[in-house]
Enzyme design. Sequence first.
Site, PDB file in Angstrom:
ATOM      1  N   THR A 196      -8.524 -29.049  25.022  1.00  0.00           N
ATOM      2  CA  THR A 196      -7.646 -29.656  26.013  1.00  0.00           C
ATOM      3  C   THR A 196      -8.333 -30.851  26.670  1.00  0.00           C
ATOM      4  O   THR A 196      -9.553 -30.891  26.781  1.00  0.00           O
ATOM      5  CB  THR A 196      -7.230 -28.637  27.096  1.00  0.00           C
ATOM      6  N   ARG A 197      -7.513 -31.819  27.097  1.00  0.00           N
ATOM      7  CA  ARG A 197      -8.003 -32.948  27.899  1.00  0.00           C
ATOM      8  C   ARG A 197      -7.138 -33.086  29.153  1.00  0.00           C
ATOM      9  O   ARG A 197      -7.159 -34.096  29.826  1.00  0.00           O
ATOM     10  CB  ARG A 197      -7.974 -34.251  27.098  1.00  0.00           C
ATOM     11  N   HIS A 203      -2.261 -24.780  33.102  1.00  0.00           N
ATOM     12  CA  HIS A 203      -1.345 -24.081  34.000  1.00  0.00           C
ATOM     13  C   HIS A 203      -1.024 -22.705  33.405  1.00  0.00           C
ATOM     14  O   HIS A 203      -1.638 -22.276  32.429  1.00  0.00           O
ATOM     15  CB  HIS A 203      -0.087 -24.925  34.204  1.00  0.00           C
ATOM     16  N   HIS A 253      -0.453 -22.361  29.617  1.00  0.00           N
ATOM     17  CA  HIS A 253      -1.652 -22.456  28.776  1.00  0.00           C
ATOM     18  C   HIS A 253      -2.420 -21.132  28.773  1.00  0.00           C
ATOM     19  O   HIS A 253      -2.937 -20.695  27.742  1.00  0.00           O
ATOM     20  CB  HIS A 253      -2.562 -23.570  29.283  1.00  0.00           C
ATOM     21  N   ARG A 310       1.251 -29.163  19.035  1.00  0.00           N
ATOM     22  CA  ARG A 310       2.217 -30.198  18.660  1.00  0.00           C
ATOM     23  C   ARG A 310       1.653 -31.555  19.064  1.00  0.00           C
ATOM     24  O   ARG A 310       1.163 -31.730  20.166  1.00  0.00           O
ATOM     25  CB  ARG A 310       3.536 -29.927  19.373  1.00  0.00           C
TER      26      ARG A 310
END
Length: 573
Positions: A198-199, A203, A206, A292
């Site tokens: 992740t970058r 929340h 996730h 995605r």
Amino acid sequence: MSNPPHGGVLKDLIARDAPIRDQLYTESETLKDIILTERQLCDLELIISGGFSPLEGFLTEKDYDGVVENLRLADGTLFPIPITLDVSKEEIETSQIKPGARITLRDFRDDVPLAILTVEDVYKPDKQKEAKHVFRGDPEHPAIRYLFNTAKEYYVGGKLQAINRLNHYDYVGLRNTPAELRSQFTKLGWSKVVAFQTRNPMHRAHRELTVRAARSRQANVLIHPVVGLTKPGDIDHFTRVRVYQAILPRYPNGLAYLSLLPLAMRMAGDREAVWHAIIRKNHGVTHFIVGRDHAGPGKNSKGVDFYGPYDAQTLVEKYRDELGIEVVPFQQMTYLPDKDEYAPKDTVPEGVKTLDISGTELRKRLKLGLPIPEWFSYPEVVKVLRESHPPRTQQGFTIFLTGYHNSGKDSVGRALQVTLNQQAGRSVSLLLGETVRAELSSELGFTREDRHKNIQRIAFVASELTRSGAAVIAAPIAPYESSRQVARETVEKAGGNFFLVHVATPLEHAEKTDRKGVYKRARNGEIKGFTGVDDPYEVPTKPDLTVDLTQISVRTAVHQIILHLEAEGFFGN
């Protein structure tokens, strides 16, 4: 048992034997050097730690050609992204970079020697081919802009001998090399590990998808966020790491572990997904979540995605056997209010009520101080985001007034300063053109280059003040469009708000009402390079506001600026 590294052997180049390290350090002080950029430092750190295994240095021309054309090193090993050390012709000459030479690589931040490079070759890459094959050729792609506008014209290939690890002063306890992370997995008794790339902040959705992914594979979760270089405009890594630390206790006890990855992303979509899988495999991970539009930079100016939504998953799946890591497709999660739970979107029956908040909507709520529901994010996460992204009523801004000498911009600036001071809530700074010239740019003349440098200095000061929540009023002539654009970018890059106000009082009026006679002196040739006389003024193409003091008063101009700020949400009720 953790996953074996890509290529079979972890290429950990960090010298742990003190006499060898001391010997390398002594030699490094006698060699010519290259000062590494931020991106080069990220690449170097992951080469010497083994994160980019099987690489032992920056790509030679033969390896570079293979990666660009076929996603393979010269020996046939899968590797999708060219890891290159770009240098200029001047650096080649100054540092005597040639095959056989040994060059010290230094950190630009503190001049510490990090590694010695034994040069194998120096070559001029085909950047057009690299842009087309690696990034699909769209000139608006951020990596392609970097390639042509920032990266230097030559590449240097060769193997590295590490001297020092990079010095980090933030989150030191969360920065693990592949060897350290593998050791930690062994210590914890983890045999299966699902990595989450992740970058962005995390929340509830996730958390739900990572827990589901882990449980379905009977594995544990590695939250492995990128804290090197990400997409321009992304939330800073300090804020994001505080979010990850806040959400970690929300995982079942012992399920998740947080470690930071100092990667310089290229936003290369499908190729980058394969690269990310290799990096995670080197860190001992067995499963990798691919989402995605994974590592895509979004849309170009025509609103078209640079990559297809499932290109990344398709390419990683193609090389699954070689990668030796299982891909876990990212499940788009949605909230079901009637059940107070999250579920994968594709499993929700038609007609069932769902709730979602987009990234755009979240940014709007943060900006305006609107509520963020607990079903979307945990209160402790929202608290971190609000601290780093206060509502507009608490944010700083820069009002950049541009116009001819004696256009009235100074008068507008002074009156605006008084009005903003009256409203309170922010400190207010006024940067008038003549004051800046006297105090900050006294050695500069009025050539195009010096004018640009003067605007850069104003923009830097404005960006620092704006970042700290101040209101800044800058009123230089700023005759060139490119300089004004740099000023906007400087302030906005620092997280500030920038508004360009064109004080469009006509030249004829400015000259006619010039009681000091400056225009007259310029017309007589006593002053050279005077805007509007023998130097051009480029009319702003997209000002945020235009005022003409032959048509309205200073008071009205200030009122229009205040109304604009109110409409943008900078003043509360």
